[in-house]
Design a protein around this motif. Structure first.
Motif, PDB file in Angstrom:
ATOM      1  N   PHE A 117       3.645  -2.278   1.338  1.00  0.00           N
ATOM      2  CA  PHE A 117       2.556  -2.302   2.309  1.00  0.00           C
ATOM      3  C   PHE A 117       1.590  -1.126   2.139  1.00  0.00           C
ATOM      4  O   PHE A 117       1.026  -0.638   3.115  1.00  0.00           O
ATOM      5  N   ALA A 118       1.381  -0.673   0.925  1.00  0.00           N
ATOM      6  CA  ALA A 118       0.431   0.402   0.658  1.00  0.00           C
ATOM      7  C   ALA A 118       0.184   0.454  -0.841  1.00  0.00           C
ATOM      8  O   ALA A 118       0.983  -0.053  -1.635  1.00  0.00           O
ATOM      9  N   TYR A 119      -0.935   1.054  -1.209  1.00  0.00           N
ATOM     10  CA  TYR A 119      -1.256   1.422  -2.591  1.00  0.00           C
ATOM     11  C   TYR A 119      -1.715   0.282  -3.489  1.00  0.00           C
ATOM     12  O   TYR A 119      -2.541   0.492  -4.371  1.00  0.00           O
ATOM     13  N   VAL A 120      -1.170  -0.916  -3.341  1.00  0.00           N
ATOM     14  CA  VAL A 120      -1.535  -2.017  -4.230  1.00  0.00           C
ATOM     15  C   VAL A 120      -1.975  -3.218  -3.394  1.00  0.00           C
ATOM     16  O   VAL A 120      -1.592  -3.371  -2.233  1.00  0.00           O
ATOM     17  N   TYR A 121      -2.777  -4.082  -4.033  1.00  0.00           N
ATOM     18  CA  TYR A 121      -3.354  -5.237  -3.356  1.00  0.00           C
ATOM     19  C   TYR A 121      -3.087  -6.457  -4.232  1.00  0.00           C
ATOM     20  O   TYR A 121      -3.653  -6.604  -5.314  1.00  0.00           O
ATOM     21  N   ASP A 122      -2.222  -7.308  -3.756  1.00  0.00           N
ATOM     22  CA  ASP A 122      -1.721  -8.425  -4.556  1.00  0.00           C
ATOM     23  C   ASP A 122      -2.132  -9.738  -3.905  1.00  0.00           C
ATOM     24  O   ASP A 122      -1.703 -10.046  -2.791  1.00  0.00           O
ATOM     25  N   PRO A 123      -2.951 -10.559  -4.603  1.00  0.00           N
ATOM     26  CA  PRO A 123      -3.317 -11.851  -4.023  1.00  0.00           C
ATOM     27  C   PRO A 123      -2.303 -12.944  -4.306  1.00  0.00           C
ATOM     28  O   PRO A 123      -2.411 -14.038  -3.749  1.00  0.00           O
ATOM     29  N   ALA A 124      -1.350 -12.674  -5.204  1.00  0.00           N
ATOM     30  CA  ALA A 124      -0.352 -13.676  -5.602  1.00  0.00           C
ATOM     31  C   ALA A 124      -1.031 -14.926  -6.158  1.00  0.00           C
ATOM     32  O   ALA A 124      -0.643 -16.055  -5.826  1.00  0.00           O
ATOM     33  N   LEU A 132       1.075  -0.667   7.828  1.00  0.00           N
ATOM     34  CA  LEU A 132       1.290  -1.785   6.917  1.00  0.00           C
ATOM     35  C   LEU A 132      -0.063  -2.297   6.448  1.00  0.00           C
ATOM     36  O   LEU A 132      -0.857  -2.810   7.251  1.00  0.00           O
ATOM     37  N   THR A 133      -0.374  -2.131   5.183  1.00  0.00           N
ATOM     38  CA  THR A 133      -1.520  -2.794   4.582  1.00  0.00           C
ATOM     39  C   THR A 133      -1.061  -4.192   4.183  1.00  0.00           C
ATOM     40  O   THR A 133      -0.139  -4.343   3.383  1.00  0.00           O
ATOM     41  N   VAL A 134      -1.711  -5.190   4.739  1.00  0.00           N
ATOM     42  CA  VAL A 134      -1.263  -6.575   4.558  1.00  0.00           C
ATOM     43  C   VAL A 134      -2.179  -7.276   3.559  1.00  0.00           C
ATOM     44  O   VAL A 134      -3.404  -7.250   3.703  1.00  0.00           O
ATOM     45  N   THR A 135      -1.597  -7.903   2.555  1.00  0.00           N
ATOM     46  CA  THR A 135      -2.351  -8.670   1.571  1.00  0.00           C
ATOM     47  C   THR A 135      -1.886 -10.122   1.587  1.00  0.00           C
ATOM     48  O   THR A 135      -0.905 -10.472   2.253  1.00  0.00           O
ATOM     49  N   HIS A 138       8.660  -1.565   1.746  1.00  0.00           N
ATOM     50  CA  HIS A 138       8.108  -0.241   1.463  1.00  0.00           C
ATOM     51  C   HIS A 138       6.862  -0.037   2.314  1.00  0.00           C
ATOM     52  O   HIS A 138       5.797  -0.590   2.038  1.00  0.00           O
ATOM     53  N   THR A 139       7.001   0.742   3.373  1.00  0.00           N
ATOM     54  CA  THR A 139       5.932   0.965   4.338  1.00  0.00           C
ATOM     55  C   THR A 139       5.376   2.372   4.179  1.00  0.00           C
ATOM     56  O   THR A 139       5.850   3.155   3.355  1.00  0.00           O
ATOM     57  N   GLN A 140       4.372   2.692   4.967  1.00  0.00           N
ATOM     58  CA  GLN A 140       3.734   4.005   4.854  1.00  0.00           C
ATOM     59  C   GLN A 140       3.828   4.743   6.193  1.00  0.00           C
ATOM     60  O   GLN A 140       3.145   4.381   7.153  1.00  0.00           O
ATOM     61  N   SER A 170      -8.212  -6.441  11.579  1.00  0.00           N
ATOM     62  CA  SER A 170      -8.563  -6.493  10.162  1.00  0.00           C
ATOM     63  C   SER A 170      -7.316  -6.897   9.385  1.00  0.00           C
ATOM     64  O   SER A 170      -6.728  -7.934   9.664  1.00  0.00           O
ATOM     65  N   THR A 171      -6.890  -6.082   8.446  1.00  0.00           N
ATOM     66  CA  THR A 171      -5.739  -6.418   7.608  1.00  0.00           C
ATOM     67  C   THR A 171      -4.651  -5.357   7.715  1.00  0.00           C
ATOM     68  O   THR A 171      -3.855  -5.186   6.798  1.00  0.00           O
ATOM     69  N   VAL A 172      -4.615  -4.664   8.836  1.00  0.00           N
ATOM     70  CA  VAL A 172      -3.637  -3.605   9.057  1.00  0.00           C
ATOM     71  C   VAL A 172      -2.785  -3.943  10.270  1.00  0.00           C
ATOM     72  O   VAL A 172      -3.305  -4.387  11.298  1.00  0.00           O
ATOM     73  N   VAL A 173      -1.502  -3.720  10.130  1.00  0.00           N
ATOM     74  CA  VAL A 173      -0.596  -3.705  11.281  1.00  0.00           C
ATOM     75  C   VAL A 173      -0.054  -2.286  11.362  1.00  0.00           C
ATOM     76  O   VAL A 173       0.544  -1.789  10.405  1.00  0.00           O
TER      77      VAL A 173
END
Length: 482
Positions: A32-39, A381-384, A365-367, A338-341
């Motif tokens: 939930f941080a650092y990377v952005y994965d669209p799958a 949590l950065t949510v992608t 893996h949270t921040q 937005s895209t954050v919890v």
């Protein structure tokens, strides 16, 4: 490191794969941080191929490599369109530059504002306390004073009146976030931009984190506050394509409402016997690889693809927020917009830093975010889009992690560490003291899964001591291998 006879290609790749085994997972929806994965199947292969095609193209001279210039202009045009600029809008003359990331975009926004007023010998910028730390970095590098307005503990937003009151004759830039990284809320851009315009000051909207996804969420019916070039007084916006445009690292775009506002961003120098240097960004030589990879990503996914990814992400955010609401002892810091919890513990709830460790043990893996002023420690949590298939798994694991954290109890710092955190000054830190402290805390090379004691120590320390401790800790990790 440098082998006398070289190493076979497959052996080198095997070494890299072995090193990567210790990293956090960049795919799978559990980071939930650092990377952005669209799958999106096949996207990694496409972007790797695009990167390879342009890896050795040099962005130093756009006349020598027009392919790169064309791709950069296309990325700027796409970003301007998403953010309310371009033909047929109230900001038809938007221009921009492609940078290596959000920090570079923010530094350049501050540079352009500073250099537009050479008559101001002691320039200042006004930011909310929730503004990204890169603004403090820009102020430090560029010798600009930072004036900070607090955010409300209730709304997590700055008061526009307080932002306006902080503007002085020396102010060259006013900043707001869309959204703030820590909590995912959009600042009152309309009011702040109006105050800046009334004072004759530029207003930058840091949309590095959410600028690409907020417009799509709005199209899906999410009530996103106004924040882009449709807002009068907004003079520049930054947006990272390696976040929710899902391009590989590192590509960001800095947009200005018109070319005159961008002009002070450039650096030019002819007073030497070599080529005349002219740079729109900080770097001179730039690989075309990341830009080509971003171009390929945008072309492949398309508008409908981004709308679908935003919808998937919106649903994942809603599911994660429901999971937090369903666990006694936790509360959301803000209703997600937005895209954050982002959540914290209620009174009598679990120790958040122990909870983060328990989630890590379960593969999440949270921040953790340390307490600041009137704001409690929290979990970000950065949510992608990649998180969507995992949402159903998160709720039970969160409940189990909270139960385990309650059973373990809060972290109790050893008395000597507690004394250090409250009495030690940054200047009193010695390399020997830091090395001993790091060893005692179990900090060595590689990832550390149990960080509750470290985070508790940092949370107890004043900000200046936190900074120095982390600088020294990271310095211990960054040592050459021979």
């Amino acid at each position: 490191m440098i082998d006398k006879n070289g190493v076979a290609a497959e052996a080198v790749l095997a070494e890299i794969r072995a090193l990567r085994a210790a990293d956090r997972p960049t795919h799978g929806g559990r980071l939930f941080a650092y990377v952005y994965d669209p799958a999106v199947p096949g996207l990694d292969e496409l972007t790797a191929a695009a990167h390879r095609e342009s890896a050795h193209v040099n962005g130093l001279d756009p006349t020598a490599f027009p392919s790169l210039l064309a791709m950069e202009n296309a990325l700027v045009g796409a970003a301007a369109t998403v953010l309310g600029g371009g033909p047929g809008t109230t900001a038809p003359d938007v221009v921009g530059s492609v940078t290596s990331g959000g920090t570079e975009s923010l530094i350049l926004a501050v540079k352009a504002a500073r250099d537009a007023h050479p008559e101001i010998t002691e320039p200042r910028i006004v930011v909310p306390s929730s503004a990204h730390a890169a603004f403090a970095k820009a102020a430090h590098y560029l010798r600009v004073e930072l004036d900070t307005a607090p955010v409300s503990p209730a709304t997590l937003r700055p008061d526009p009146a307080a932002m306006a009151a902080a503007i002085r004759p020396e102010t060259v830039l006013v900043v707001c976030s869309a959204p703030s990284y820590a909590h995912g809320v959009v600042d009152p851009v309309v009011e702040i931009a109006a105050a800046a315009a009334d004072a004759g000051v530029r207003c930058h909207v840091d949309a590095c984190f959410g600028g690409w996804t907020l417009p799509y969420l709005r199209r899906l019916g999410v009530p996103v506050p106004a924040f882009d070039f449709a807002v009068p007084g907004v003079t520049s916006i930054s947006v990272d394509l390696h976040k929710y445009a899902y391009a590989p690292k590192g590509v960001s775009v800095l947009l200005h409402r018109d070319a005159a506002l961008r002009a002070p961003q450039y650096f030019a120098y002819a007073d030497w016997p070599g080529y005349t240097m002219i740079n729109p960004v900080i770097a001179s030589t730039r690989s075309g690889g990341p830009i080509a990879a971003a171009y390929a990503t945008l072309r492949h996914l398309g508008d409908d693809g981004y709308l679908a990814l935003a919808e998937r992400t919106r649903d994942a955010v809603a599911g994660l927020a429901d999971a937090v609401r369903g666990v006694d002892g936790l509360r959301l810091m803000a209703e997600p917009e937005s895209t954050v919890v982002c959540f914290t513990a209620t009174e009598g709830g679990p120790d958040l830093f122990v909870l983060v460790d328990e989630l890590t043990a379960r593969g999440w893996h949270t921040q953790p975010q340390l307490s600041y002023a009137d704001l409690p420690a929290s979990v970000h949590l950065t949510v992608t889009a990649a998180v969507a298939p995992r949402v159903a798994e998160f709720g039970p694991d969160l409940a189990a992690a909270v139960a385990a954290a309650r059973a373990a109890g809060p972290v109790a710092l050893p008395s000597e560490l507690a004394a250090l955190a409250t009495s030690l000054t940054p200047d009193a830190l010695t390399p020997e003291l830091v090395a001993g402290l790091a060893a005692g805390l179990g900090l060595g090379a590689g990832a550390v899964d149990r960080m509750a004691v470290v985070n508790t120590l940092l949370d107890a320390a004043p900000s200046a001591l936190r900074e120095r401790l982390l600088v020294e800790f990271v310095g211990l990790l960054q040592r050459p291998t021979w």
